[in-house]
Motif scaffolding. Structure first.
Motif, PDB file in Angstrom:
ATOM      1  N   UNK A 195      33.151  41.390  29.293  1.00 48.84           N
ATOM      2  CA  UNK A 195      33.932  41.491  30.465  1.00 48.84           C
ATOM      3  C   UNK A 195      33.402  41.402  31.904  1.00 48.84           C
ATOM      4  N   UNK A 196      32.221  42.025  32.056  1.00 56.51           N
ATOM      5  CA  UNK A 196      31.432  42.051  33.200  1.00 56.51           C
ATOM      6  C   UNK A 196      31.129  40.645  33.504  1.00 56.51           C
ATOM      7  N   UNK A 197      30.617  40.029  32.497  1.00 58.16           N
ATOM      8  CA  UNK A 197      30.130  38.568  32.827  1.00 58.16           C
ATOM      9  C   UNK A 197      31.395  37.387  33.459  1.00 58.16           C
ATOM     10  N   UNK A 198      32.347  37.846  32.635  1.00 55.68           N
ATOM     11  CA  UNK A 198      33.621  37.079  32.869  1.00 55.68           C
ATOM     12  C   UNK A 198      33.973  37.381  34.339  1.00 55.68           C
ATOM     13  N   UNK A 203      33.407  32.830  41.769  1.00 58.01           N
ATOM     14  CA  UNK A 203      34.674  31.590  42.439  1.00 58.01           C
ATOM     15  C   UNK A 203      35.134  32.325  43.748  1.00 58.01           C
ATOM     16  N   UNK A 204      35.577  33.566  43.625  1.00 56.16           N
ATOM     17  CA  UNK A 204      36.480  33.907  44.844  1.00 56.16           C
ATOM     18  C   UNK A 204      35.715  34.162  45.994  1.00 56.16           C
ATOM     19  N   UNK A 205      34.421  34.508  45.815  1.00 61.81           N
ATOM     20  CA  UNK A 205      33.464  34.249  47.007  1.00 61.81           C
ATOM     21  C   UNK A 205      33.518  32.876  47.751  1.00 61.81           C
ATOM     22  N   UNK A 206      33.494  32.191  46.951  1.00 66.34           N
ATOM     23  CA  UNK A 206      33.417  30.531  47.527  1.00 66.34           C
ATOM     24  C   UNK A 206      34.651  30.355  48.414  1.00 66.34           C
ATOM     25  N   UNK A 257      35.757  44.800  40.048  1.00 67.72           N
ATOM     26  CA  UNK A 257      37.297  44.700  40.030  1.00 67.72           C
ATOM     27  C   UNK A 257      37.748  44.914  41.322  1.00 67.72           C
ATOM     28  N   UNK A 258      36.695  45.724  42.037  1.00 67.20           N
ATOM     29  CA  UNK A 258      37.257  46.205  43.479  1.00 67.20           C
ATOM     30  C   UNK A 258      36.882  45.022  44.433  1.00 67.20           C
ATOM     31  N   UNK A 259      35.679  44.614  44.111  1.00 68.70           N
ATOM     32  CA  UNK A 259      35.268  43.355  44.975  1.00 68.70           C
ATOM     33  C   UNK A 259      36.243  42.105  44.894  1.00 68.70           C
ATOM     34  N   UNK A 260      36.757  42.026  43.686  1.00 67.83           N
ATOM     35  CA  UNK A 260      37.488  40.851  43.462  1.00 67.83           C
ATOM     36  C   UNK A 260      38.703  41.045  44.287  1.00 67.83           C
ATOM     37  N   UNK A 261      39.649  42.321  44.239  1.00 70.38           N
ATOM     38  CA  UNK A 261      40.667  42.513  45.007  1.00 70.38           C
ATOM     39  C   UNK A 261      40.278  42.590  46.446  1.00 70.38           C
ATOM     40  N   UNK A 262      39.233  43.024  46.879  1.00 69.06           N
ATOM     41  CA  UNK A 262      38.782  42.987  48.246  1.00 69.06           C
ATOM     42  C   UNK A 262      38.653  41.456  48.634  1.00 69.06           C
ATOM     43  N   UNK A 263      38.150  40.609  47.794  1.00 71.63           N
ATOM     44  CA  UNK A 263      38.105  39.206  48.305  1.00 71.63           C
ATOM     45  C   UNK A 263      39.450  38.609  48.237  1.00 71.63           C
TER      46      UNK A 263
END
Lengths: 625, 719
Positions: free
Chosen positions: A350-353, A360-363, B350-356
């Motif tokens: 899960x963490x890897x995914x 991707x979101x960072x980009x 997950x937090x970072x994801x929602x932040x982003x």
């Protein structure tokens, strides 16, 4: 001596939880109990533990932040109805998750605490207490100071009257009858949580346990006309404030034990000796603040455990079941490990995914950075924080707990203060040089180790030096952001409310008169002294007593419209008050007549108070040498 | 958590960093450590040693029969064990004090040598070093390092920048000879190949301990609580704790074939870290601060154990175990912890994801979020520009480097935190302007104590005025080595008297590039045929002039010999020059040196004089005691009183004499240190073999007490 051994088992993680937002459902036969928990995203879920894995029975959709969860039912029946409070609404769920009750209260403040007993519903906001019988308002009370918790004494019969008890921040327990206070009783510190002794209030159903924000616990019998204090435990180990108290027979000796959780993550189990005095049996040192604690049987049958919810949303058990099987008994441990290694691998996947997703979101985020018109919005993270004076060592404790790991905390202050070293945190502390001309008397960074979510900082203020303390809390989660929290350091910062003073001491008297309203003088005093309620009390003439926690001197204030009198044996206290109040009055263009009476004996008296302390420090200094 | 396989209480307090294991009979390992009371104990559970009737070693009533105590009668500063003779498996014990080193053959109960060391012995290491055929004992003192052979003769002597704290031997450059790593109080780790420095790594605090991990990896511990690992001269990782690492050691605790770095902390914690990434693979706790960690086959069962000692004399042994065995056979807690870590990581992602997601949403500005807290959006294209410039001393403000950070729009900077090691009192520096002076730019003054490149890490709080939430923008920068020098018009420069000059075959352009990179210049410096440029030091307003002719002759004019040395070292590193000879003259420094030399001589004379005085006094005392006793036996109380009175006076004289002697000695040490430092600085003006030659020549000159020759050596590099 019988040594209690408890082992931690993690069950699951939900969103951040508030105090008393986790309860254990009663069990009918000998089956395992289920856990109901509500979090800050508004999700209420009920789950059972099957083979160490949580199994959801129901889960609501996200909505408003949950502030309390209570279990109730009809009189003398099983309490298996779930009542949930959020903002100004109380919702009831059956054990299957069906909402059967939805009550929009007429509260103007968000609900902070709630109790349900039969068809009585009692709720309290910060200052307002309301009770409803069959959804019809039956009582109302406006409290002079903040209400921290609320408790109902058990009822003798289904129709008998309820007796609500309010735990108020001014160190007072208030017992109500309908809308009036029957009596008040002072306890050792600001009470934060109340609980019935042995779950049923003891033999008479009138004994209650309280925990205070400075870490003390006490038992008190709330009789009809007057209280009877039984015992009180001081906080010698300087642990955190009490967040929740429960009673459960974890030692399996037929006598209920006392379960206590603290805001600094400590969990304690107390047994009772032959004199019914509590004695410590077990301590667990966690590093996350605990919000609620319940004794029960959840994970495996036959093994009692303490179920704990933390601020960060971890639900775990401290179970009497032992995992340290003998070394010879390898197969048993091996199977456990296969389970957990499978679990771990699943988590790793899960963490890897997630990791890929994040990249991707960072980009995507990077690409938005070039757009001049869009705004970069950051989701704010929540922090739970408290800045409070401890009576025992006359220092302030600033505790900060965040839902995300903290990268660093910058403490800035515009008046001189001392930071005392606290062993509990593992941060790297660094004092930065600061320029007093820039209004910085203190600039300190606390750089935290990975996965730190809470931090305690001890601060000693100097009376008369008043200003603002700011904490900049930076999260570790990218993109980083930082929250600023401000704390006021009042001129008489080391004073604390008390309800009794020694009248025999020689005193200095300051009398101010002039053309000011009661509200004005109240707001000035609120500015000067901690623990003066924000709202103006209803009386025409108001008296408060204070104790200087550092030197032990006292202060009496008495004020009404156009006149205020201050009495203290400590002339410094009087002088600080005089300076600050005359400055405040000048700001408001009020002319004050100052009448000062000093007695020389008072100074000798104060110096005598201080002398043993100086002696003590000199000797301890020599001993260190 | 792993259970120790043995645990002992030795009932003796152990001095930190003086724990060692020696096989004194070549077979049985014995734990050896210094106690606080100036004694050294040897714990030998396998056989008993008796020290009956030995010169310096009084036998004592022993608490534990397997424990033997040696009286040193002086504070022990370092302990080492090792063999000095390849043919003899018996190891010797080396005991270092502030003034002497003793090599002791425990098995035969004899002294191997006992040598006076004016520089003290802060650290001792025994083993093969460079091309020397037999193992040697290397002793690090105040700025000096010497290697002693098996009869106590000095086979090598060299100097280093400051007091030596730690020594380690390892094959740094894979030439199958051991190099010596020296950690010193000036925050540097130096690598010596024979007596030549082949590499230098700057750290941020005094290097308290060094330990070899694999053939070219080593661990280090600093006084500020950092520990870390280097592979050759590249640091692979470093972590910092609020406690101090008291001991580090290399041991393969999880039996995976690769050693871990074991750290013992002042809090009593022990942890083992993976040498590649610093992850903790094992940890446990002792009740008191750790004094030392070592390893040996203490149970004599063929497997080495990790042995940890606390300052209170507790000793624990741990057996290596594969990590899955650690998890399986021991507590479930480790599994639980690992699970919790993973879950936490998931939560964070997950937090970072929602932040982003939140941040990259093309959003309209909202005033409040779900919880009623104010949110602040800043324009997405907000950027921070940072610029370095130099500021001369102006009135009360000292000269400094100025770092300016500016946003590119109407957002403001609330505060800046700068994290850097070695340039602030702590590890951070904060600039937090008062609320009414917040703007979109902010100026940070930096005062750099040393000329070395420094990494700084900035956290900049960007938002709007009155925001309660700020965006944290992070940036890193490297401050150039010579950023504390500001370029000034060469015509206004008063040229310093001191200079160093050398020849180089490099093109001028490359040197110009190097200068643009290592100085803060407002505009790029350009030069075609010759360099003539002047700088002023921000620290003390002294001038520095750099000249270069077309023929490759370069001259650096400064009165600071250290600056000139740093300059040459940095330049040679950039230009990859391995050998360089130079000529120099630093009139002020050399004059100082002459006074130092004169004073050393004077101190030595005083010492001799005092020693003879002391001998006189002690013989008087002896006779007085005898006479007083005689008088007592003859009932001549009058006489006895008189003699005891005299005795008291002489005793007082002796004590005051001692005080003078001790002060004298302290002064002497300081001066010797100064002398060593000058030689080291002069060495830095040369590279490679010229540097080595200079140091060994200077040593010769000092030995023969020839100050004229020493000064000539410093000036020209040869006698």
């Amino acid at each position: 001596m019988f040594q209690l051994q408890l082992n931690r088992v993690d069950y699951c993680q939900v969103g951040t939880t508030g105090p008393k937002c986790m309860k254990l459902m009663p069990s009918l036969q000998k089956e395992l109990q289920k856990v109901v928990v509500g979090d800050s995203s508004g999700v209420v879920q009920l789950f059972a533990i099957k083979q160490k894995e949580p199994l959801n029975i129901f889960k609501t959709l996200p909505s408003k932040r949950i502030t309390r969860i209570e279990l109730s039912g009809r009189f003398n029946e099983i309490y298996d109805r779930i009542f949930v409070s959020s903002l100004s609404t109380v919702t009831g769920y059956t054990k299957k998750g069906r909402p059967f009750f939805n009550f929009e209260t007429n509260m103007t403040e968000p609900i902070k605490s709630m109790r349900v007993n039969g068809d009585n519903l009692c709720i309290a906001g910060s200052y307002v207490f309301n009770s409803y019988k069959n959804s019809v308002e039956s009582a109302y009370y406006l409290c002079p100071d903040k209400i921290n918790d609320l408790l109902l004494l058990p009822m003798a019969s289904a129709d008998s009257k309820i007796t609500p008890i309010l735990a108020c921040n001014d160190r007072i327990l208030r017992v109500l009858d309908d809308s009036i206070v029957i009596y008040e009783t002072e306890v050792a510190g600001p009470p934060t949580t109340l609980s019935l002794y042995n779950k049923n209030g003891g033999l008479n159903g009138k004994e209650i346990l309280y925990g205070t924000s400075d870490g003390k616990i006490g038992l008190i019998e709330m009789n009809i006309d007057e209280p009877l204090p039984k015992w009180e435990l001081s906080n010698e180990r300087r642990l955190g404030g009490i967040s929740c108290i429960d009673s459960h027979d974890i030692t399996n000796d037929g006598i209920m034990d006392l379960l206590v959780s603290r805001e600094d993550g400590t969990i304690e189990v107390y047994g009772y000796d032959s004199m019914d005095n509590p004695e410590l049996k077990f301590t667990y040192n966690g590093n996350e603040g605990v919000t609620s604690i319940q004794g029960g049987c959840v994970g495996s049958s036959g093994y009692d455990e303490i179920v704990v919810s933390t601020y960060n949303g971890w639900i775990f058990g401290l179970t009497t079941e032992s995992f340290n099987k003998e070394l010879g008994n390898l197969p048993a441990t091996l199977t456990i490990d296969k389970d957990s290694s499978m679990k771990m691998n699943k988590l790793r996947d899960e963490i890897d995914k997630l990791q890929n997703h994040v990249i991707k979101m960072r980009d995507v985020y990077q690409s938005t950075l070039n757009n001049a018109h869009s705004l970069s919005q950051l989701k704010s993270f929540q922090i739970n924080h408290r800045f409070e004076l401890n009576r025992d060592d006359a220092s302030y404790t600033l505790s900060i707990e965040a839902e995300v790991p903290i990268d660093n905390v910058l403490i800035q202050c515009d008046v001189p203060i001392d930071l005392l070293d606290s062993d509990k945190n593992s941060c790297v502390v660094s004092y930065s040089e600061c320029d007093e001309n820039d209004g910085n008397f203190l600039l300190v960074t606390y750089r935290c180790q990975a996965n730190t979510t809470r931090l305690d900082i001890k601060i000693r203020t100097i009376e008369g030096q008043y200003g603002l303390l700011q904490a900049y809390v930076t999260s570790r989660i990218q993109p980083k952001n930082c929250l600023v929290k401000q704390y006021v350091i009042k001129p008489l910062s080391l004073h604390q409310r008390t309800h009794m003073i020694d009248e025999k001491r020689p005193i200095n008297k300051l009398k101010l008169s002039g053309n000011f309203s009661l509200a004005e003088i109240h707001s000035w005093l609120h500015y000067c002294i901690p623990e003066i309620p924000e709202k103006v009390p209803a009386e025409n003439e108001i008296t408060f007593y204070f104790l200087n926690t550092f030197l032990g001197t006292q202060l009496e204030i008495n004020y009404k419209q156009n006149e205020a009198t201050f009495k203290s044996e400590n002339v410094s206290t009087i002088s600080i008050l005089k300076d600050v109040l005359s400055k405040k009055a000048t700001d408001k263009k009020v002319v004050l007549n100052i009448d000062l009476e000093t007695t020389p004996e008072s100074t000798t008296y104060t110096l005598k108070c201080i002398h043993p302390m100086i002696d003590y420090h000199i000797t301890s200094l020599w001993n260190d040498y | 958590m792993v259970v120790p396989i043995f645990s002992l209480k030795l009932n003796n307090k152990i001095c930190s960093r003086t724990v060692s294991i020696g096989k004194y009979d070549g077979v049985h390992p014995c734990l050896t450590a210094a106690t606080l009371a100036g004694k050294v104990f040897i714990h030998n559970p396998h056989q008993k040693y008796t020290f009956s009737g030995v010169g310096r070693t009084d036998s004592e009533p022993l608490i534990d029969s397997s424990l033997s105590l040696l009286n040193v009668n002086s504070q022990v500063t370092s302990i080492a064990t090792g063999s000095l003779d390849a043919s003899n498996p018996n190891e010797y014990l080396f005991i270092g004090t502030k003034t002497h080193i003793l090599a002791y053959d425990v098995n035969n109960n004899t002294d191997v040598f006992y040598k006076e060391l004016p520089d003290g012995a802060n650290a001792i290491k025994c083993g093969y070093f460079g091309g020397i055929k037999d193992p040697v004992a290397i002793v690090g003192g105040n700025c000096s390092i010497m290697a002693l052979n098996n009869i106590g003769d000095e086979v090598l002597w060299t100097v280093t920048g400051d007091n030596v704290c730690s020594l380690e031997l390892l094959d740094f450059n894979n030439d199958s000879y051991n190099e010596l790593l020296v950690g010193s109080e000036d925050f540097d780790i130096r690598v010596f190949k024979d007596d030549e420095i082949i590499n230098e790594m700057s750290e941020t605090e005094a290097i308290l301990a060094l330990t070899k991990l694999t053939s070219n990896q080593f661990g280090f511990a600093l006084a500020n609580g950092s520990v870390g690992v280097y592979e050759k001269n590249i640091r692979t990782w470093r972590i910092k704790s609020r406690n101090t690492a008291m001991a580090i050691h290399s041991f393969d605790i999880n039996a995976d074939g690769v050693p871990e770095l074991i750290n013992g902390w002042s809090s009593g914690k022990i942890d083992a870290r993976n040498i590649v990434n610093g992850e903790v693979v094992f940890k446990c706790n002792m009740d008191h601060s750790i004094a030392g960690i070592t390893n040996a086959d203490y149970k004599m069962d063929g497997i080495d154990q990790l042995i940890c000692c606390s300052t209170e004399g507790e000793v624990r042994g741990y057996k290596p175990m594969p990590s899955d065995v650690i998890n399986m056979t021991s507590d479930r807690n480790i599994n639980q912890e690992a699970m919790r870590d993973l879950a936490q990581r998931k939560q964070n992602l997950m937090l970072e994801l929602s932040n982003l997601e939140e941040a990259s949403k093309p959003s309209v500005q909202r005033k409040f979020d779900d919880f009623g807290d104010q949110t602040t959006g800043i324009p997405s294209n907000t950027q921070i520009q940072s610029k370095l410039s130099t500021r001369l001393q102006n009135g009360s403000s000292r000269g400094h480097v100025e770092l300016t950070v500016v946003t590119n729009n109407d957002t403001v900077i609330r505060a800046v935190i700068i994290f850097a090691e070695g340039i602030f009192k702590g590890e951070s520096f904060v600039v937090h302007p008062p609320a009414n002076r917040i703007s979109n730019d902010l100026v940070v003054p930096l005062f750099l104590p040393k000329d070395s490149p420094i990494d700084i890490h900035m956290q900049i709080f960007v938002g709007y005025e009155n925001s309660t939430q700020f965006h944290v923008i992070e940036q890193s920068r490297v401050l150039p080595t010579f950023c504390m020098y500001r370029r000034v018009d060469i015509s206004k420069v008063e040229e310093p008297k001191g200079f160093v000059t050398f020849m180089t075959s490099e093109r001028i352009q490359r040197i110009v590039i190097w200068m643009n990179y290592n100085f803060i210049l407002d505009e790029e410096y350009e030069a075609e045929s010759s360099i003539n440029i002047g700088f002023i030091a921000l620290r003390d307003n002294k001038y520095l002039v750099i000249k270069m002719e077309l023929n490759g002759q370069m001259t650096i004019k400064t009165d600071d010999i250290e600056l000139a040395g740093t300059f040459i070292q940095s330049l040679c590193e950039y230009l990859k020059i391995t050998d360089l000879q130079s000529n120099c003259d630093f009139p002020n420094e050399l004059e100082n040196l002459q006074t130092v030399l004169a004073e050393i001589e004077q101190f030595n004379n005083v010492r001799q004089q005092l020693t003879s005085q002391m001998a006189d006094h002690s013989s008087i005392i002896r006779s007085l005691v005898v006479r007083a006793e005689d008088s007592r036996l003859m009932d001549d109380f009058e006489g006895m009183k008189k003699h005891y009175f005299e005795l008291m006076n002489t005793n007082r004289d002796l004590i005051s004499g001692y005080k003078i002697r001790s002060n004298n000695h302290k002064e002497l040490l300081n001066h010797v240190k100064l002398l060593n430092q000058v030689i080291q600085k002069a060495g830095n003006l040369r590279m490679g073999r010229y540097k080595t030659d200079l140091i060994s020549n200077a040593r010769q000159a000092i030995k023969s007490n020839n100050s004229a020759s020493l000064i000539k050596i410093i000036k020209t590099g040869s006698p």
